[in-house]
Scaffold this motif. Structure first.
Motif, short mmCIF file in Angstrom:
data_model
loop_
_atom_site.label_atom_id
_atom_site.label_comp_id
_atom_site.label_asym_id
_atom_site.label_seq_id
_atom_site.Cartn_x
_atom_site.Cartn_y
_atom_site.Cartn_z
N SER A 137 -6.32 -46.08 51.89
CA SER A 137 -6.04 -44.91 51.15
C SER A 137 -4.71 -44.25 51.29
CB SER A 137 -7.45 -44.09 51.36
OG SER A 137 -7.32 -43.00 50.60
N ARG A 138 -3.82 -44.47 50.10
CA ARG A 138 -2.55 -44.10 50.88
C ARG A 138 -1.50 -43.47 49.48
NH1 ARG A 138 0.65 -49.33 52.21
NH2 ARG A 138 1.96 -48.17 52.82
N VAL A 139 -0.53 -42.71 49.93
CA VAL A 139 0.49 -42.40 48.97
C VAL A 139 1.57 -43.09 49.27
CG1 VAL A 139 2.15 -40.31 48.53
CG2 VAL A 139 -0.59 -39.71 49.16
N THR A 140 2.10 -43.83 48.03
CA THR A 140 3.41 -44.52 48.12
C THR A 140 4.31 -44.00 47.09
OG1 THR A 140 2.39 -46.26 46.87
CG2 THR A 140 2.43 -46.41 48.96
N LEU A 141 5.42 -44.62 46.87
CA LEU A 141 6.40 -44.39 46.02
C LEU A 141 5.89 -45.24 44.64
CD1 LEU A 141 9.63 -43.81 47.85
CD2 LEU A 141 8.06 -41.89 47.22
N GLY A 142 5.95 -44.54 43.57
CA GLY A 142 5.85 -45.33 42.52
C GLY A 142 7.21 -46.08 41.95
N VAL A 176 10.36 -42.55 37.85
CA VAL A 176 11.07 -41.76 38.17
C VAL A 176 10.72 -40.40 37.60
CG1 VAL A 176 13.10 -42.98 39.31
CG2 VAL A 176 13.25 -42.07 37.11
N ASP A 177 11.00 -39.16 38.26
CA ASP A 177 10.86 -37.77 37.69
C ASP A 177 12.14 -37.17 37.17
OD1 ASP A 177 12.63 -36.86 40.06
OD2 ASP A 177 10.77 -36.00 41.08
N ALA A 178 11.95 -35.91 36.90
CA ALA A 178 13.23 -35.38 36.12
C ALA A 178 14.46 -35.22 36.85
CB ALA A 178 12.77 -33.99 35.62
N LEU A 179 14.17 -35.54 38.18
CA LEU A 179 15.36 -35.08 39.45
C LEU A 179 15.65 -36.66 40.04
CD1 LEU A 179 13.82 -32.06 41.08
CD2 LEU A 179 15.98 -32.15 39.63
N GLY A 180 15.23 -37.58 39.10
CA GLY A 180 15.81 -38.92 39.48
C GLY A 180 15.04 -39.52 40.63
N ARG A 181 14.02 -39.00 41.28
CA ARG A 181 13.33 -39.50 42.22
C ARG A 181 12.06 -40.35 41.75
NH1 ARG A 181 11.56 -34.40 45.82
NH2 ARG A 181 10.51 -33.98 43.62
N ASN A 182 11.78 -41.32 42.57
CA ASN A 182 10.57 -42.02 42.70
C ASN A 182 9.30 -40.91 42.48
OD1 ASN A 182 12.41 -43.87 44.15
ND2 ASN A 182 10.78 -45.17 42.83
N LYS A 183 8.47 -41.31 41.53
CA LYS A 183 7.12 -40.58 41.22
C LYS A 183 6.41 -41.01 42.61
CE LYS A 183 7.03 -39.47 36.35
NZ LYS A 183 6.40 -39.60 35.15
N ARG A 207 5.82 -37.91 50.59
CA ARG A 207 6.93 -38.53 49.36
C ARG A 207 8.28 -38.22 49.93
NH1 ARG A 207 7.60 -35.85 43.37
NH2 ARG A 207 8.98 -37.28 42.80
N LEU A 208 8.22 -37.13 50.40
CA LEU A 208 9.57 -36.58 50.72
C LEU A 208 10.28 -37.48 52.03
CD1 LEU A 208 11.82 -34.81 49.97
CD2 LEU A 208 11.15 -32.83 51.19
#
Lengths: 487, 143
Positions: A353-358, A361-368, A225-226
């Motif tokens: 089978s993967r992790v992507t950006l949703g 956004v979270d409380a810090l303004g980043r894509n979940k 994610r990062l």
């Protein structure tokens, strides 16, 4: 020393030599290796208050993104079961029947690190030879050593965040910033050198931490994610020039399936019951599991696997409805008890089978994060074939018969009862070729000179062993590499 | 008096019931069981079961999936094809020896992957053929 990052003035710039992002098993292990060194280390970690930042979107099999991680000092070792064993030799091999398999090194290369990791995990002697545990149950040896073998798990109660907290707090060259959430890794204009990380606290203040080297150790979901969020220079994210970051998300697939009708239940129950056994001669709790030998896995072209037995009942009581037709014949064979297999299977690496950006956004303004954990029909076929080998071996030694409950079809949702063990692996996997892996054989992100990754996200394959011991071994290996770079 | 060649009224009615239950292909298959000269070894093989009821259920399931084997002599031949001279070994073995030999044969089946999956259960080829024989006959248990 520990610093409450919430107290830092807004837009403060901190400089250090090595920046460790994350303080779970990997981050703490690396940090401990740097204690007393001539360079300064800045470690960034969250705290429980930020647990909600783990939330995300789920597009695949049911999965708890919040419940499967712990976002405070010690990471997921704060609530782990402590079940450990190294990966098997075959797990490191390139197997043409397991796509995308193969580590840049073999098990023997990692063994010295495993031994050191064993000490850190407080697991006693590095002994996983089942024979050492079988001496007192020689009557059961008939089952062991052919196609089906016994393997050992050992147990620790070590909570990294508690056991190693004071050691890291007292160290003079390590500064740990708590409540600190890294929201982005910045690079220079060329995109080849990481320069600093942007850090945000939920309470509002933000600051920068610059370093010569960066080690990303935030787990198999946050690591990709990062990288994906750090997209100012590389639009696809860091290390993602070949669209590999986040792919190959692997779990250990757990499911209850397969019934054993046993003639001598005490034999196998004593060996493979699901409970831990106290006090082997090293004083560490241990548990045996039923698995296949490396030769058998190679010969039958199978992925790795282990299983335990869960008692279903006596055959005289009938058992599940779907065995009733054959119950009379099983009695003719002198079967008396029924058990269900509790399976623990290696998932073959799957790029889908993967992790992507949703989109949220979270409380810090980043894509979940968006997780799409997907198993394939091939994984199911593997499980069925492994069980078939076990069934043949049970029959060969006259211990009973095995009933396959997995169907032979290619249903991708092959078991509704399948669950993950909260082992997040493979999302920044290791390969010497940048077109095939996110990090190289030294865990350095391809395309960046000073960004490294620690943790199970670098695993090319998962075996069936719980990942923490391997995470710690790889962290030690990485720390040694960094120490050489820093001298 | 009963056997593969001569069928008692009771046995005949039993087989008729099976045939009706199993349908036309099975009537043809069962007809083949009424051979004039059944392999005498079939008697001995079937007699190794203590309780033939369970074996018959497995045998019927197997023969449904492999109707080309629904023939006493065919099943005996297949069982005896285990290795050269096996027929003679089985023929001259007494009851206890016969069970041991058949157990060995089943172990070898499991060892070499000669297995049949019926409703998920993994059986050796030999044991389902023995069960198949049982389904096609009602020989007395060997003592």
């Amino acid at each position: 020393m520990f610093i409450d990052a919430r107290q830092l003035p807004e837009e403060t710039s901190v400089e250090t030599a090595v920046c460790i992002i994350g303080a779970g098993a990997a981050g703490i292990t690396v940090a401990r290796e740097f204690i007393g060194r001539s360079f300064q280390v800045g470690a960034l970690d969250y705290d429980e208050a930020t647990q909600t930042l783990c939330d995300g979107e789920n597009a695949g099999r049911p999965y708890s993104l919040i419940g499967s991680r712990m976002r405070y000092f010690g990471g997921s070792t704060n609530h782990w079961g402590g079940q450990c064993r190294p990966l098997d030799e075959i797990d490191f091999e390139e197997r043409d029947w397991v796509p995308h398999s193969g580590w840049p090194f073999g098990r023997s290369h990692l063994d010295p690190f495993y031994e050191r990791a064993h000490s850190i995990c407080q697991l006693g002697a590095f002994v996983y030879d089942a024979a050492a545990y079988e001496a007192r149950i020689d009557s059961r040896a008939a089952f062991i050593g052919r196609r089906v073998v016994t393997k050992i798990f050992r147990y620790t109660s070590t909570l990294f965040g508690q056991v190693y907290r004071d050691e890291i707090r007292r160290s003079r060259n390590i500064t740990t910033y708590l409540f600190a959430n890294v929201v982005e890794i910045e690079t220079d204009e060329s995109g080849r050198t990481a320069t600093r990380v942007r850090v945000a606290c939920l309470q509002g203040n933000k600051f920068w931490l610059s370093a010569k080297l960066f080690i990303l150790a935030t787990g198999g979901i946050e690591n990709p994610r990062l990288l994906l969020l750090s997209n100012k220079v590389h639009r696809a994210g860091l290390g993602n020039q070949y669209d590999l970051v986040g792919r190959f998300f692997m779990e250990h697939a757990c499911f209850k399936s397969g019934i054993l009708a046993l003639t001598q239940p005490t034999v196998l129950e004593a060996l493979y019951a699901t409970n831990q056994e106290p006090g082997d001669h090293h004083g560490v709790m241990f548990r045996r599991c039923m698995s296949l030998s490396g030769d058998t896995l190679r010969r039958h072209r199978l992925a790795n696997y282990c299983a335990w037995l869960s008692h279903l009942g006596m055959l005289s009581d009938g058992g599940p409805a779907h065995i009733k037709g054959f119950a009379q014949y099983l009695k003719e064979l002198k079967a008396v008890s029924l058990y269900r297999l509790v399976n623990y299977a290696e998932q073959a690496p799957n790029p889908d089978s993967r992790v992507t950006l949703g989109s949220g956004v979270d409380a810090l303004g980043r894509n979940k994060v968006r997780l799409n954990w997907r198993m394939t029909p091939k994984d199911k076929e593997n499980a069925r074939r492994v069980q078939s080998v076990i069934g043949q071996e049970i029959g060969r030694v006259g211990l009973g018969r095995l009933m396959l409950e997995l169907s032979a079809d290619d249903d991708p949702d092959w078991s509704p009862d399948l669950w993950g063990c909260y082992h997040h692996m493979g999302t920044t996997h290791m390969h010497v070729d940048p077109r095939k892996g996110v990090v190289d054989e030294n865990s350095r992100v391809h395309g960046l000179v000073n960004l490294f990754i620690a943790g199970s996200s670098v695993f090319p394959t998962s075996g069936f062993a719980n990942p923490t011991l391997t995470i710690v071994a790889l962290a030690l290996r990485l720390a040694d590499h960094i120490k050489r770079l820093m001298t | 008096m009963s056997g593969f060649g001569e069928i008692s009224r009771r046995r005949f009615l039993g087989r008729l019931m099976w045939a009706l239950a199993l349908g036309a292909p099975w009537r043809a298959a069962l007809a083949r069981t009424r051979v004039k000269t059944p392999d005498p070894l079939a008697w001995k093989l079937v007699g190794t079961f203590h309780n033939r009821h369970g074996a018959r259920i497995v045998g019927l399931d197997y023969l449904r999936s492999a109707p080309e084997e629904a023939n006493v002599n065919r099943l005996v031949d297949l069982i005896c094809s285990f290795r050269a001279g096996w027929r003679q070994e089985l023929q001259y073995a007494d009851g206890q020896q016969l069970r041991k030999l058949l157990l060995l044969q089943q172990q070898q089946d499991f060892e070499h992957g000669r297995v049949i999956v019926l409703h998920g259960w993994i059986f050796s080829e030999t044991e389902v053929r023995l069960c198949g024989l049982t389904a096609l006959s009602q020989a007395p248990t060997l003592r």
